[in-house]
Design an enzyme around this catalytic site. Structure first.
Site, PDB file in Angstrom:
ATOM      1  N   CYS A 122     -17.756 -19.415   8.062  1.00 14.85           N
ATOM      2  CA  CYS A 122     -18.563 -18.193   8.051  1.00 14.85           C
ATOM      3  C   CYS A 122     -18.506 -17.594   9.454  1.00 14.85           C
ATOM      4  O   CYS A 122     -18.873 -18.242  10.438  1.00 14.85           O
ATOM      5  CB  CYS A 122     -20.011 -18.492   7.658  1.00 14.85           C
ATOM      6  N   ASP A 152     -22.496  -4.756  17.002  1.00 16.59           N
ATOM      7  CA  ASP A 152     -21.438  -4.701  15.995  1.00 16.59           C
ATOM      8  C   ASP A 152     -20.115  -4.399  16.700  1.00 16.59           C
ATOM      9  O   ASP A 152     -20.040  -3.552  17.587  1.00 16.59           O
ATOM     10  CB  ASP A 152     -21.754  -3.607  14.968  1.00 16.59           C
ATOM     11  N   HIS A 156     -27.156  -9.903   6.967  1.00 10.29           N
ATOM     12  CA  HIS A 156     -27.328  -9.228   8.254  1.00 10.29           C
ATOM     13  C   HIS A 156     -27.915  -7.856   8.022  1.00 10.29           C
ATOM     14  O   HIS A 156     -27.675  -7.230   6.982  1.00 10.29           O
ATOM     15  CB  HIS A 156     -25.996  -9.117   9.006  1.00 10.29           C
ATOM     16  N   CYS A 213     -21.881 -17.587  11.270  1.00 10.73           N
ATOM     17  CA  CYS A 213     -22.274 -18.946  11.684  1.00 10.73           C
ATOM     18  C   CYS A 213     -21.495 -19.351  12.932  1.00 10.73           C
ATOM     19  O   CYS A 213     -22.036 -20.003  13.827  1.00 10.73           O
ATOM     20  CB  CYS A 213     -22.066 -19.952  10.554  1.00 10.73           C
TER      21      CYS A 213
HETATM   22  P1  AMP Z   1     -21.165  -5.390   6.250  1.00  8.38           P
HETATM   23  O1  AMP Z   1     -20.031  -4.488   5.888  1.00  8.38           O
HETATM   24  O2  AMP Z   1     -22.520  -4.848   5.947  1.00  8.38           O
HETATM   25  O3  AMP Z   1     -20.959  -6.784   5.695  1.00  8.38           O
HETATM   26  O4  AMP Z   1     -21.135  -5.498   7.830  1.00  8.38           O
HETATM   27  C1  AMP Z   1     -20.334  -6.399   8.531  1.00  8.38           C
HETATM   28  C2  AMP Z   1     -20.270  -5.879   9.941  1.00  8.38           C
HETATM   29  O5  AMP Z   1     -19.808  -6.933  10.769  1.00  8.38           O
HETATM   30  C3  AMP Z   1     -19.339  -4.691  10.131  1.00  8.38           C
HETATM   31  O6  AMP Z   1     -20.088  -3.581  10.598  1.00  8.38           O
HETATM   32  C4  AMP Z   1     -18.333  -5.208  11.166  1.00  8.38           C
HETATM   33  O7  AMP Z   1     -17.975  -4.212  12.086  1.00  8.38           O
HETATM   34  C5  AMP Z   1     -19.109  -6.333  11.825  1.00  8.38           C
HETATM   35  N1  AMP Z   1     -18.294  -7.376  12.436  1.00  8.38           N
HETATM   36  C6  AMP Z   1     -17.212  -8.006  11.922  1.00  8.38           C
HETATM   37  N2  AMP Z   1     -16.750  -8.939  12.776  1.00  8.38           N
HETATM   38  C7  AMP Z   1     -17.580  -8.915  13.863  1.00  8.38           C
HETATM   39  C8  AMP Z   1     -17.637  -9.644  15.086  1.00  8.38           C
HETATM   40  N3  AMP Z   1     -16.753 -10.605  15.400  1.00  8.38           N
HETATM   41  N4  AMP Z   1     -18.621  -9.342  15.960  1.00  8.38           N
HETATM   42  C9  AMP Z   1     -19.510  -8.367  15.691  1.00  8.38           C
HETATM   43  N5  AMP Z   1     -19.517  -7.649  14.544  1.00  8.38           N
HETATM   44  C10 AMP Z   1     -18.564  -7.919  13.643  1.00  8.38           C
HETATM   45 ZN    ZN Z   2     -23.119 -18.068   7.931  1.00 10.64          ZN
END
Ligand code: AMP
Ligand code: ZN
Length: 113
Positions: A4, A30, A99, A7
Site C-alpha cells: 500500500c 499531494d 484519504h 502505508c
Molecule cells: P485519489 O484519486 O482520491 O485516490 O487520490 C490519490 C492521490 O494520491 C492523488 O491526488 C495523487 O496525486 C496522490 N499521490 C499519489 N502518489 C503520491 C505520493 N507518492 N505522494 C503524495 N501523493 C501521491
Molecule cells: Zn495502507
C-alpha cells in the site's frame, strides 16, 4: 499493509515530508496538486476506503476533519476550502488507503473542478 503506497509513506519506506503527524493521523502534500494548497490527510491504520468506516474506526474521520481545519488555518485558507474523499472505483479513488484531500487557494467549481 504490504504494497500500500500510503502505508509505505507512513512507515517511511517512501520519503515524504509530514505537515502534520500524531499517533493516529498524518498529512502530506499531494504529489500532483490541483490547487495552490493540496494536502492529503490519512489515518495511520490501513482503512481501504470510506466504505470501510465502522463503529470502531469512525473517530479517526472526525479527527481528520479537525486536522483539516487546523491545516487550513495554517495555510491561510481563510475564505474557505474543499475536503474531498473519493470512494472506490466509480468514486475515482486511485489509492486504496482512505484519504481526504484538503484543497484550497483558488475558487472551486461545482460540480467537479
Ligand atoms: P485519489 O484519486 O482520491 O485516490 O487520490 C490519490 C492521490 O494520491 C492523488 O491526488 C495523487 O496525486 C496522490 N499521490 C499519489 N502518489 C503520491 C505520493 N507518492 N505522494 C503524495 N501523493 C501521491
Ligand atoms: Zn495502507
Amino acid at each position: 499493509m504490504k504494497d500500500c503506497l500510503f502505508c509505505k509513506i507512513i512507515n517511511g519506506e517512501i520519503e515524504s515530508e509530514f505537515l502534520y503527524e500524531d499517533d493516529e493521523i498524518v498529512a502530506f502534500n499531494d504529489i500532483n496538486p490541483t490547487a495552490p494548497v493540496h494536502i492529503l490527510i490519512i489515518p495511520k491504520d490501513h482503512i481501504a476506503s470510506a466504505d470501510d468506516i465502522n463503529e470502531e474506526n469512525a473517530h479517526l474521520i472526525g479527527k481528520i476533519f479537525i486536522v483539516a481545519k487546523k491545516l487550513a488555518k495554517e495555510m491561510g485558507l481563510k475564505d474557505g476550502y474543499r475536503i474531498v474523499n473519493n470512494c472506490k472505483g466509480d468514486g475515482g479513488q486511485t489509492v486504496d488507503h482512505i484519504h481526504f484531500h484538503l484543497i484550497g487557494g483558488r475558487q472551486m467549481l461545482w460540480p467537479a473542478g
